[in-house]
Design an enzyme around this catalytic site. Sequence first.
Site, PDB file in Angstrom:
ATOM      1  N   GLN A 199       1.162  -0.857   0.252  1.00 41.85           N
ATOM      2  CA  GLN A 199       0.220  -0.361  -0.159  1.00 41.85           C
ATOM      3  C   GLN A 199       1.072   1.819   0.294  1.00 41.85           C
ATOM      4  O   GLN A 199       1.292   1.823   1.187  1.00 41.85           O
ATOM      5  CB  GLN A 199      -0.636   0.043   0.821  1.00 41.85           C
ATOM      6  CG  GLN A 199      -1.765  -1.373   1.486  1.00 41.85           C
ATOM      7  CD  GLN A 199      -2.647  -1.332   0.515  1.00 41.85           C
ATOM      8  OE1 GLN A 199      -4.145  -0.807   0.256  1.00 41.85           O
ATOM      9  NE2 GLN A 199      -2.632  -2.531  -0.683  1.00 41.85           N
ATOM     10  N   ALA A 240     -11.755   2.215   5.089  1.00 38.78           N
ATOM     11  CA  ALA A 240     -10.915   1.141   3.784  1.00 38.78           C
ATOM     12  C   ALA A 240      -9.732   2.170   2.855  1.00 38.78           C
ATOM     13  O   ALA A 240      -9.814   3.885   3.640  1.00 38.78           O
ATOM     14  CB  ALA A 240     -11.896   0.068   3.362  1.00 38.78           C
ATOM     15  N   HIS A 241      -8.626   1.976   1.792  1.00 35.29           N
ATOM     16  CA  HIS A 241      -7.757   2.145   1.351  1.00 35.29           C
ATOM     17  C   HIS A 241      -8.366   2.839   0.260  1.00 35.29           C
ATOM     18  O   HIS A 241      -9.668   2.839   0.105  1.00 35.29           O
ATOM     19  CB  HIS A 241      -7.423   1.385   1.111  1.00 35.29           C
ATOM     20  CG  HIS A 241      -6.965   0.059   0.445  1.00 35.29           C
ATOM     21  ND1 HIS A 241      -6.690  -0.740  -0.382  1.00 35.29           N
ATOM     22  CD2 HIS A 241      -8.855  -0.424  -0.116  1.00 35.29           C
ATOM     23  CE1 HIS A 241      -6.908  -1.870  -0.589  1.00 35.29           C
ATOM     24  NE2 HIS A 241      -8.679  -1.270  -0.676  1.00 35.29           N
ATOM     25  N   ASN A 242      -8.394   4.319   0.054  1.00 32.55           N
ATOM     26  CA  ASN A 242      -8.843   4.646  -1.176  1.00 32.55           C
ATOM     27  C   ASN A 242     -10.115   5.688  -1.228  1.00 32.55           C
ATOM     28  O   ASN A 242     -10.688   6.178  -2.089  1.00 32.55           O
ATOM     29  CB  ASN A 242      -8.615   3.882  -1.758  1.00 32.55           C
ATOM     30  CG  ASN A 242      -6.807   3.243  -2.761  1.00 32.55           C
ATOM     31  OD1 ASN A 242      -7.194   2.167  -2.606  1.00 32.55           O
ATOM     32  ND2 ASN A 242      -6.464   4.785  -3.434  1.00 32.55           N
TER      33      ASN A 242
END
Length: 354
Positions: A199, A240-242
């Site tokens: 990541q 969460a990511h993004n």
Amino acid sequence: MTVYSLAYLAEHLSARLIGDPACNISSIATLEHAVAGQISFLSNIKYRKFLSQTSAGAVLIKADDAAFVAPGVNALVVVDPYVAFARVAQLLDNTPHSATGIHPTAVIDDTAVLGTDVAIGANAVISAGVVLGDGVQIGAGCFVGEGASIGKGSLLWANVTLYHKVQLGQRCIVHSGAVLGSDGFGFANDRGNWLKIPQTGTVVVGDDTEIGANTTIDRGAIEDTRIGNNVIIDNLCQIAHNVQIGDHCALAGATIVAGSTKIGRYCIFGGGAVVNGHIEICDGVQITGMSMVMKPITEKGVYSSGIPAVSNVEWRKNTAKLRQIDQLYQRVKQLEQQLAKVQHAQQDEHHIED
């Protein structure tokens, strides 16, 4: 102890003062339990009865409620008593600092850049390349990773973790146990084996944002996870990511937002809401508690999917009926087909008669 006169508070709030301008206020309290020297407020009409009973030194009210105030009780007439209450509470806030000075047990890398009046608590770790703005407070046991930055006036309570390169804006508050910048849930499946995807993005948080205790915000997989300005995130939330969250949003406790979702501005999520990944939610959306958002929302408004609590007996009955939905659907479908045949036959008869 901080004390303000009603004259000062009236000017600070642009309020109309009814009563003694020299009356001093040192704390806040509820209408029911306030005493002299304390200020309270009325924002919900169902508590209006307490206006005639309160012993508060002063009350924050709307103009329509002035006639209901007890004799001898001072009043500040404002447009929004709850907002006024928040502003007075800020003035009278006596919450201690998360850190004072630089504790001798703090570990600060030589390459870190510290602004003026920075405070760092016991056993905190400030890694290489970190930049801390003026007046930043870092509580005991915090970890700030390499290349991270924290804007002017921001505050970290004890045991907060900021991973590498996380950017926190000005005047932010992050509560204990929060983790910003941990790896997003990124894996590829190679014939049954999970392969970790590094990541490489980070987390970027705007100004005046507050993040609750034990909330986690994952770093982006390639691009950054972004939280806007003046966003309030409650305890135990997972971002969460993004994910992108627009300015002035509010997420109540235990809200979960899956990866790559984009949320507009002025959105509100009730406790326990779950938002699917890779969707977009427009500005001004409200999601009630325990709702699950499965697809994009393109029009502002209030959306719900949670099931309100009912008695166990009623819930069992409803659950039993729910299990029969498919059977009922098939029966209705058959009836519709039979009705269509009857209607078609009748039309044929009318056609022959004509």
